[in-house]
Design a protein around this motif. Sequence first.
Motif, PDB file in Angstrom:
ATOM      1  N   ALA A 101       0.830  -1.205   0.000  1.00  0.00           N
ATOM      2  CA  ALA A 101       0.000   0.000   0.000  1.00  0.00           C
ATOM      3  C   ALA A 101       0.864   1.254   0.000  1.00  0.00           C
ATOM      4  CB  ALA A 101      -0.932  -0.012   1.211  1.00  0.00           C
ATOM      5  N   LYS A 102       1.910   1.251   0.803  1.00  0.00           N
ATOM      6  CA  LYS A 102       2.800   2.411   0.858  1.00  0.00           C
ATOM      7  C   LYS A 102       3.527   2.612  -0.469  1.00  0.00           C
ATOM      8  CE  LYS A 102       3.438   2.233   5.865  1.00  0.00           C
ATOM      9  NZ  LYS A 102       4.362   1.955   6.994  1.00  0.00           N
ATOM     10  N   GLY A 103       3.739   1.537  -1.216  1.00  0.00           N
ATOM     11  CA  GLY A 103       4.322   1.666  -2.543  1.00  0.00           C
ATOM     12  C   GLY A 103       3.423   2.444  -3.489  1.00  0.00           C
ATOM     13  N   HIS A 104       2.108   2.286  -3.342  1.00  0.00           N
ATOM     14  CA  HIS A 104       1.168   3.051  -4.172  1.00  0.00           C
ATOM     15  C   HIS A 104       1.191   4.530  -3.818  1.00  0.00           C
ATOM     16  CE1 HIS A 104      -0.276  -1.018  -4.794  1.00  0.00           C
ATOM     17  NE2 HIS A 104      -0.885  -0.580  -5.874  1.00  0.00           N
ATOM     18  N   VAL A 105       1.314   4.819  -2.536  1.00  0.00           N
ATOM     19  CA  VAL A 105       1.402   6.220  -2.126  1.00  0.00           C
ATOM     20  C   VAL A 105       2.660   6.857  -2.716  1.00  0.00           C
ATOM     21  CG1 VAL A 105       1.568   7.797  -0.164  1.00  0.00           C
ATOM     22  CG2 VAL A 105       0.113   5.762  -0.006  1.00  0.00           C
ATOM     23  N   ALA A 106       3.767   6.137  -2.656  1.00  0.00           N
ATOM     24  CA  ALA A 106       5.014   6.644  -3.232  1.00  0.00           C
ATOM     25  C   ALA A 106       4.856   6.888  -4.725  1.00  0.00           C
ATOM     26  CB  ALA A 106       6.153   5.658  -2.969  1.00  0.00           C
ATOM     27  N   ALA A 107       4.152   6.000  -5.414  1.00  0.00           N
ATOM     28  CA  ALA A 107       3.973   6.137  -6.862  1.00  0.00           C
ATOM     29  C   ALA A 107       3.089   7.324  -7.211  1.00  0.00           C
ATOM     30  CB  ALA A 107       3.379   4.849  -7.440  1.00  0.00           C
TER      31      ALA A 107
END
Length: 330
Positions: free
Chosen positions: A239-245
């Motif tokens: 999920a945090k990877g999506h925020v970073a993206a």
Amino acid sequence: MKILVTGGLGYIGSHTIVELVKKGHDVVIVDDLSNAQLETLDKLESITNKRLPFYEMNVTDEKRMEALFIQESFDALIHFAGFKAVGESVYKPLEYYYNNVVSTMILAKLCIKHHVAKFIFSSSATVYGDGVAPFSETSPLLRTTNPYGETKAMSERILMDTAFANKGFNPVLLRYFNPIGAHESGLLGELPNGIPNNLMPYVTQVAKGIREKLSVYGNDYDTIDGTGVRDYIHVVDLAKGHVAAVEADLNGANVFNLGTGKGTSVLEIIKAFESENNIKLNYQIVDRRAGDIATSYADVKKAKEVLGWEAKLGIKEMVKDAWYFEKNIK
């Protein structure tokens, strides 16, 4: 930013919404509830302490989706909505191609028409087919081994070609490896309708006594113990990877693997679950499952270098959080 999240009441979508709200973003959710529960919305609002606008619809309904784009005026889109069971896709290919590919085309069309530059796409490591791990973003995309993977590969090509033809349209293709685990609150986790297609919810249902035993598909692969090896990633890290993206300043089409960079076998997952939760699992070895490959794990250097993201949580946290969630299901 105001962000449309399709499939937002699903497993990965719901966890991503929590992380987006933590970072101050406004979220609008679309889900047709075909593989999600409406109660998840209440749980999300409880965790985030915020009212979250929700629309029940299928993303392939172009007229309703366009009305929503006009009504809400989005800054970004994260597209999770789609059928996702590898095994099922082998036997229901037309349903998978229509639902997964058409939805991507409609959303890309609407993003361009309504000037939504950021399009985060939920892709999959299955696009690498039966190639040789570790997979990097530049690894050749061999023919995928199942229709589900092919819908992801086709959607990626559609988004890349669309970005090339439409400057200012900036899709980010996130190739997930194998998400497991749950939110630490015990309120959110993987809760499939009917019989689970993925490993961890089946494990937890066997542990709870809902299912009699777990089937391990094949023990004759060329791996550490003969069972399939995958790169399991905690869903909160994912999920945090999506925020970073979505927060990254990127132009054109970009591709990132989201994984840990380490492979773990099915039997290793089972043993970790038993050890961390002090539970004995009833499992049996059965024939290989159509569409599966022996080994898949990620090269994750690009996500760390470009997005500043990397997975933090390990297998112990994954199996403990998944069991805590299962125990909280009424």
